[in-house]
Enzyme design. Structure first.
Site, PDB file in Angstrom:
ATOM      1  N   GLY A  90     -23.005 -16.457 -42.828  1.00 21.46           N
ATOM      2  CA  GLY A  90     -22.600 -15.026 -42.416  1.00 21.46           C
ATOM      3  C   GLY A  90     -23.806 -14.101 -42.635  1.00 21.46           C
ATOM      4  N   ARG A  93     -28.223 -10.699 -44.424  1.00 22.87           N
ATOM      5  CA  ARG A  93     -28.958  -9.649 -44.535  1.00 22.87           C
ATOM      6  C   ARG A  93     -29.090  -8.985 -43.141  1.00 22.87           C
ATOM      7  NH1 ARG A  93     -35.040 -12.546 -44.621  1.00 22.87           N
ATOM      8  NH2 ARG A  93     -34.336 -14.521 -43.517  1.00 22.87           N
ATOM      9  N   ASP A 251     -25.762 -22.283 -37.293  1.00 26.33           N
ATOM     10  CA  ASP A 251     -25.555 -20.884 -37.571  1.00 26.33           C
ATOM     11  C   ASP A 251     -26.739 -20.006 -36.683  1.00 26.33           C
ATOM     12  OD1 ASP A 251     -26.896 -22.513 -39.513  1.00 26.33           O
ATOM     13  OD2 ASP A 251     -27.284 -20.379 -40.365  1.00 26.33           O
ATOM     14  N   ASP A 261     -32.951 -15.829 -34.284  1.00 28.00           N
ATOM     15  CA  ASP A 261     -33.396 -16.334 -35.725  1.00 28.00           C
ATOM     16  C   ASP A 261     -34.710 -16.718 -35.845  1.00 28.00           C
ATOM     17  OD1 ASP A 261     -31.154 -14.911 -36.554  1.00 28.00           O
ATOM     18  OD2 ASP A 261     -30.527 -16.552 -37.862  1.00 28.00           O
TER      19      ASP A 261
HETATM   20  P1  AMP Z   1     -31.492 -18.345 -41.992  1.00 31.25           P
HETATM   21  O1  AMP Z   1     -32.113 -19.818 -42.667  1.00 31.25           O
HETATM   22  O2  AMP Z   1     -32.537 -17.224 -41.997  1.00 31.25           O
HETATM   23  O3  AMP Z   1     -30.876 -18.941 -40.602  1.00 31.25           O
HETATM   24  O4  AMP Z   1     -30.484 -18.263 -43.011  1.00 31.25           O
HETATM   25  C1  AMP Z   1     -29.377 -18.974 -43.336  1.00 31.25           C
HETATM   26  C2  AMP Z   1     -28.239 -17.842 -44.154  1.00 31.25           C
HETATM   27  O5  AMP Z   1     -28.731 -17.483 -45.342  1.00 31.25           O
HETATM   28  C3  AMP Z   1     -27.772 -16.684 -43.537  1.00 31.25           C
HETATM   29  O6  AMP Z   1     -26.341 -16.820 -43.708  1.00 31.25           O
HETATM   30  C4  AMP Z   1     -28.482 -15.785 -44.000  1.00 31.25           C
HETATM   31  O7  AMP Z   1     -27.917 -14.343 -43.737  1.00 31.25           O
HETATM   32  C5  AMP Z   1     -28.966 -16.050 -45.510  1.00 31.25           C
HETATM   33  N1  AMP Z   1     -30.100 -15.644 -45.867  1.00 31.25           N
HETATM   34  C6  AMP Z   1     -31.345 -15.941 -45.555  1.00 31.25           C
HETATM   35  N2  AMP Z   1     -32.154 -15.152 -46.196  1.00 31.25           N
HETATM   36  C7  AMP Z   1     -31.351 -14.191 -46.944  1.00 31.25           C
HETATM   37  C8  AMP Z   1     -31.747 -13.336 -47.747  1.00 31.25           C
HETATM   38  N3  AMP Z   1     -33.012 -12.650 -48.096  1.00 31.25           N
HETATM   39  N4  AMP Z   1     -30.786 -12.372 -48.146  1.00 31.25           N
HETATM   40  C9  AMP Z   1     -29.440 -12.671 -48.089  1.00 31.25           C
HETATM   41  N5  AMP Z   1     -29.096 -13.792 -47.267  1.00 31.25           N
HETATM   42  C10 AMP Z   1     -30.114 -14.439 -46.597  1.00 31.25           C
HETATM   43 MG    MG Z   2     -29.971 -17.921 -39.561  1.00 25.65          MG
END
Ligand code: AMP
Ligand code: MG
Length: 486
Positions: A90, A93, A251, A261
Site C-alpha cells: 500500500g 509514503r 506493486d 516508482d
Molecule cells: P518500493 O520498494 O519503494 O516500491 O516500496 C515497497 C513498499 O514499501 C510500498 O508499500 C511502499 O509504500 C513502502 N515503503 C517504502 N519506503 C517506505 C518508507 N520510507 N516509509 C513507509 N513506507 C515505505
Molecule cells: Mg513501490
C-alpha cells in the site's frame, strides 16, 4: 474550481469507497523550501508559469496546508516482491491528492514522502532528498525520451533528518499520472477473496481508464490484453534506451503501462545484458536482459488476480476462463518482439523490413557486450558512422569484428539514416553520475544543477552545450551504488 490552485479538481478514485483507501492528512515538512519544479509538468496541469511563487504553493506541495479541493488518501495494494508474495503493501509514503482536469484528461497528483500512513509498516513515511531528485529528474527525462512514465511536478525539501544508511534530509516529490493504479491493487482484493471489491475496481478502472474495453464481450479479458500490450511497448522502450527499472515487483507495475516508482533504477553505461542496477538485488532477478521476461511473469500475476472475475460455474467454464486470460497475456510476446525489433531497426537507421534485421541488430548488441561498449554512446556514434566511423571504433576492443559488422550494416542502411538515427538515439540520458552531481550539490544547498540537468534532459536528442553531459562516465561513476534505500 479551487480558488487556491485555480484548477478544477475531482477525485474519482475516492468514489470507490473505504475498502480501497484511508483518508488522512499529510504530515508536512517542517520549514520547507523549494528544491525544483518542472515547467513542462506544470504546463501539463494547466498551472500558470509563476504558480510556485504563490505563497500557498510551497505549503501545499510540502504537505503542510492542502489546497481546499485536495482530498488526501492512501490506497491499499499488495504484490509480489522479487517473485514472492509479499502480502499487504500500500501507499506507505504516498498520498493521493485528487485529480486535476486538463485538456488531455484528468491527472492525479500524489505527494511522495509526506508522512506515515496505515500502510507504512516499519517505514517512516519519508523520502530522502537524494532519491527524490533521482525520481524527479528521471520522470521528466523519460517523458522527454518519449517513454511512458509518471511525471514529476516539483520537489520540496527540509532540514528534517531522515535515517537511512546515514542521516539524510527529507523531501517530498509531487508526482502526476492519469492513474497510479498498479497490478498490486488487483492482486490485493483477489488475494483477500474480496470479490465484490475486485469487481468494483475492475469496473471502475475500465470505465475511467480503459473505456475501449467496456464493450468487449469480456471487458476484463480485454483489459488484461490491453495491459499486456502496453507493458510490452513500455519494456521494449526501456530496453531500447538501456534503462533498468531495478525493482519490477508487481506493486511497481502500472496498469497504464507507465514507468512507475523510480528507486534503484539506472541507465546502463557499458553494455552488459546481465547488468543489475539495484545493489539490493543480489540474485539479479531484475537484470537488464531479464526485464522482458519479468514483465511477462508479472502479467501472469495480474491474470491470476483477474481470474475470479470470470465465470467458474462449471469445470469447463473455469478452464475456458483461465485459457482466455492466458491468451490475453500471451499477446505480450509477439507485441514485445515486434516492438523491440521496430525500435532496433530505428536505432540502426533501417527502413522497411528485411529478414536479416534481427540478426544484424543482435550482432551489434553482441559486439557491444563483448567490449562493454557504452550503450548510449554506441548508438549515438553509430548514427554518424557512415561518415565518421572512428569515434565508434574507439568504443570497441575487437575492431575487425566491428568493421565486418559495419560492412553488413552499410549494405543495409538507406540515405538519410544519420538524421533519422540521431532523432531516436539519445545523446543524453540520466546516467548515475549526472544524478549524483546534482544530488551532491543539492545536499550542500545548491539546486542549480538540478535545474540545469532538467533542461538538458528535456532535449535528449540534441548535443548538449556541455559535452560532459553526453560523454562517457568518469571513472568514479563505477563506484556509485544504488539500492532500495530511498
Ligand atoms: P518500493 O520498494 O519503494 O516500491 O516500496 C515497497 C513498499 O514499501 C510500498 O508499500 C511502499 O509504500 C513502502 N515503503 C517504502 N519506503 C517506505 C518508507 N520510507 N516509509 C513507509 N513506507 C515505505
Ligand atoms: Mg513501490
Amino acid at each position: 474550481m479551487d480558488s487556491s490552485s485555480g484548477l478544477a479538481w475531482t477525485n474519482r478514485f475516492a468514489d470507490l469507497g473505504p475498502d480501497f483507501f484511508t483518508e488522512l492528512p499529510a504530515q508536512g515538512l517542517p520549514d520547507p523550501h523549494w528544491v525544483a519544479q518542472s515547467p513542462d509538468c506544470a504546463q501539463l496541469l494547466g498551472l500558470p508559469a509563476d504558480w510556485a511563487a504563490r505563497p500557498d504553493a510551497l505549503a501545499a506541495m510540502s504537505g503542510n496546508t492542502p489546497w481546499p479541493a485536495m482530498r488526501p488518501l492512501a490506497s491499499v495494494y499488495s504484490g509480489h516482491q522479487f517473485g514472492v508474495w509479499a502480502g499487504q503493501l500500500g501507499d506507505g509514503r504516498a498520498l493521493w491528492l485528487g485529480e486535476v482536469d486538463t485538456p488531455a484528461g484528468p491527472l492525479e497528483l500524489q505527494l511522495k514522502g509526506a508522512g506515515r500512513t496505515p500502510y507504512s509498516r516499519r517505514g517512516d513515511g519519508r523520502a530522502v532528498l537524494r532519491s527524490s531528485i533521482r525520481e524527479f529528474l528521471c520522470s521528466e527525462a523519460m517523458a522527454a525520451l518519449g517513454v511512458p512514465t509518471t511525471r514529476a511536478l516539483c520537489i520540496t525539501g527540509s532540514r528534517l533528518p531522515v535515517i537511512r544508511e546515514s542521516v539524510e534530509t527529507a523531501a517530498v516529490v509531487t508526482r502526476v499520472a492519469p492513474s497510479f493504479i498498479r497490478f498490486g491493487h488487483f492482486e490485493h482484493f483477489a488475494h483477500h477473496d474480496q470479490l465484490d471489491a475486485l469487481r468494483r475496481l475492475a469496473n471502475w478502472f475500465i470505465a475511467h481508464h480503459a473505456p475501449d474495453c467496456a464493450d468487449a464481450p469480456e471487458p476484463v479479458v480485454a483489459l488484461l490484453r490491453k495491459v499486456a500490450l502496453q507493458t510490452a511497448d513500455l519494456v521494449a522502450h526501456w530496453q531500447s534506451v538501456g534503462f533498468c527499472h531495478g525493482v519490477m515487483n508487481t506493486d511497481n507495475m502500472s496498469m497504464l503501462g507507465l514507468t512507475l516508482d523510480y528507486g534503484p533504477f539506472g541507465f546502463m553505461d557499458g553494455f552488459d545484458p546481465g547488468h543489475v542496477c539495484n545493489h539490493s538485488d543480489d540474485r539479479g532477478r531484475y537484470a537488464y536482459a531479464r526485464q522482458p521476461a519479468v514483465a511477462f511473469w508479472n502479467l501472469h500475476a495480474l491474470a491470476q488476480a483477474l481470474l475470479p472475475l470470470l465465470p467458474i460455474d462449471t469445470d469447463q467454464d473455469a478452464e475456458a476462463s483461465g485459457e482466455r486470460l492466458l491468451e490475453a497475456v500471451e499477446a505480450y510476446r509477439d507485441r514485445f518482439a515486434g516492438q523491440m525489433l521496430a525500435r532496433l531497426r530505428a536505432k540502426l537507421g533501417l527502413e522497411g523490413e528485411d529478414g536479416g534485421d534481427q540478426a544484424l541488430a543482435d550482432d551489434f548488441l553482441k559486439l557491444m557486450a563483448a567490449s562493454r561498449a557504452d550503450f548510449t554512446q554506441s548508438f549515438r556514434r553509430l548514427s554518424r558512422a557512415l561518415t565518421q566511423p572512428e569515434p565508434l571504433r574507439d568504443l570497441f576492443i575487437d575492431r575487425e569484428a566491428l568493421d565486418a559488422w559495419l560492412l553488413r550494416w552499410r549494405a543495409r542502411v538507406t540515405p538519410g539514416a544519420q538524421a533519422r538515427m540521431l532523432a531516436v538515439n539519445p545523446a543524453v540520458v540520466l546516467r548515475n553520475h549526472l544524478a549524483e552531481g546534482a544530488i551532491r550539490a543539492a545536499q550542500q544547498g545548491d539546486f542549480t544543477e538540478i535545474e540545469r540537468l532538467l533542461k538538458v534532459l528535456g532535449r535528449p536528442f540534441d548535443e548538449p552545450a556541455l559535452p560532459s553531459d553526453a560523454a562517457l562516465p568518469p571513472d568514479w561513476a563505477s563506484t556509485l551504488e544504488v539500492s532500495c534505500s530511498s
